[in-house]
Design an enzyme around this catalytic site. Structure first.
Site, PDB file in Angstrom:
ATOM      1  N   HIS A 121       0.815  -1.127   0.191  1.00 47.64           N
ATOM      2  CA  HIS A 121      -0.245  -0.057   0.090  1.00 47.64           C
ATOM      3  C   HIS A 121       0.978   1.332   0.051  1.00 47.64           C
ATOM      4  O   HIS A 121       2.032   1.318   0.360  1.00 47.64           O
ATOM      5  CB  HIS A 121      -0.823  -0.019   1.212  1.00 47.64           C
ATOM      6  N   CYS A 122       0.252   2.360  -0.501  1.00 52.69           N
ATOM      7  CA  CYS A 122       0.819   3.656  -0.098  1.00 52.69           C
ATOM      8  C   CYS A 122      -0.401   4.642   0.328  1.00 52.69           C
ATOM      9  O   CYS A 122      -1.453   3.906   0.835  1.00 52.69           O
ATOM     10  CB  CYS A 122       1.340   4.300  -1.389  1.00 52.69           C
ATOM     11  N   ALA A 123      -0.584   5.632  -0.120  1.00 55.30           N
ATOM     12  CA  ALA A 123      -1.608   6.537   0.161  1.00 55.30           C
ATOM     13  C   ALA A 123      -2.827   6.205  -0.439  1.00 55.30           C
ATOM     14  O   ALA A 123      -3.889   5.800   0.192  1.00 55.30           O
ATOM     15  CB  ALA A 123      -1.354   8.198   0.024  1.00 55.30           C
ATOM     16  N   GLY A 125      -2.714   3.706  -3.180  1.00 53.12           N
ATOM     17  CA  GLY A 125      -2.775   2.272  -3.750  1.00 53.12           C
ATOM     18  C   GLY A 125      -2.524   2.527  -5.530  1.00 53.12           C
ATOM     19  O   GLY A 125      -3.324   1.642  -5.958  1.00 53.12           O
ATOM     20  N   SER A 127       0.237   4.499  -7.056  1.00 53.80           N
ATOM     21  CA  SER A 127       1.573   4.811  -7.974  1.00 53.80           C
ATOM     22  C   SER A 127       2.542   3.999  -7.257  1.00 53.80           C
ATOM     23  O   SER A 127       3.144   3.180  -7.702  1.00 53.80           O
ATOM     24  CB  SER A 127       1.846   6.403  -7.810  1.00 53.80           C
ATOM     25  N   ARG A 128       3.192   4.420  -5.989  1.00 59.52           N
ATOM     26  CA  ARG A 128       4.368   4.079  -5.321  1.00 59.52           C
ATOM     27  C   ARG A 128       4.113   2.551  -4.904  1.00 59.52           C
ATOM     28  O   ARG A 128       4.947   1.519  -5.280  1.00 59.52           O
ATOM     29  CB  ARG A 128       4.602   4.477  -3.896  1.00 59.52           C
TER      30      ARG A 128
END
Length: 184
Positions: A121-123, A125, A127-128
Site C-alpha cells: 500500500h501507499c496513500a 494504492g 503509484s508507489r
C-alpha cells in the site's frame, strides 16, 4: 527472420505505457487482489486491522513509510502476527524508487513462498505501491513490464508517476537483456 524466431522484445516508451494504463479504466475498490495472494490497497486498508485479518493478510509493505508519510510501521502491527516492510518513498517523479525494487520483491516473494498474503500500500494504492508490485512481477515472476501492467490492470486501476514509469522501463530493459544473455 525465420518463422520460429520471435522478434526481440523492446521496452515500450513511457507514453505507450501511459496509454495502456489509462485505457478502459473502471472503478476499483480500496483494496484489490492483483496476483494470487498479492493485494494493492490504500492507507485506510492498511490501518484497518480487522479488514486485514478478514483478508488473511500476513505481510504488509508500506511504500509510503515514515513520519512524514504513513507512519504505521512494525509498532502499529505489534498486536498482530503481520510482518512489516517499509519503504520511505515520496510520490514524486524525482524520487528514485529503484534501489528498493529487489529488497521489496524478495520480501513479497518470501511471504508468498510461505503461503502468506501480502498487502502493498501507499496513500491511494495507485503509484508507489503499484510500482513496487510491478517490479516484483518483473523480477520474481519474469513478466515483462507490459505483461505485469496488464496483469495488475485486470484487477485495479494503477498509474505510477512518470519518474517511476521510467525506472520500471529501465528495469524492464535490464531484465530483458539479462534474459537474452542467459539464453545465448
Amino acid at each position: 527472420m525465420k518463422p520460429e524466431e520471435e522478434p526481440e522484445y523492446q521496452t515500450p516508451p513511457t507514453c505507450d505505457l501511459l496509454s495502456l494504463l489509462l485505457k478502459n479504466r473502471r472503478p476499483t475498490g480500496a483494496v484489490n487482489e492483483v496476483w494470487p495472494n498479492l493485494y494493492i490497497g490504500d492507507v485506510a486498508t492498511a490501518q484497518d486491522k480487522s479488514l486485514l485479518r478478514d483478508l488473511g493478510i500476513t505481510h504488509v509493505v508500506n511504500a509510503a513509510d515514515g513520519p512524514q508519510h504513513i507512519d504505521t510501521g512494525p509498532c502499529f502491527y505489534k498486536d498482530t502476527t503481520i510482518q512489516y516492510h517499509g519503504v520511505g518513498a515520496a510520490d514524486c517523479k524525482d524520487f528514485d524508487l529503484s534501489p528498493f525494487f529487489t529488497e521489496t520483491a524478495d520480501f513479497i516473494h518470501g511471504a508468498l513462498s510461505q503461503k502468506g498474503k501480502v498487502l502493498v500500500h501507499c496513500a491511494r494504492g495507485i503509484s508507489r505501491s503499484a510500482t513496487l508490485v510491478l517490479a516484483f512481477l518483473m523480477i520474481k515472476e519474469r513478466l515483462t513490464l507490459v505483461e505485469a501492467a496488464e496483469a495488475v490492470r485486470r484487477h485495479r486501476n494503477i498509474l505510477p508517476n512518470v519518474g517511476f514509469l521510467n525506472q520500471l522501463c529501465n528495469l524492464d530493459s535490464f531484465l530483458a537483456l539479462q534474459r537474452k544473455n542467459n539464453i545465448t
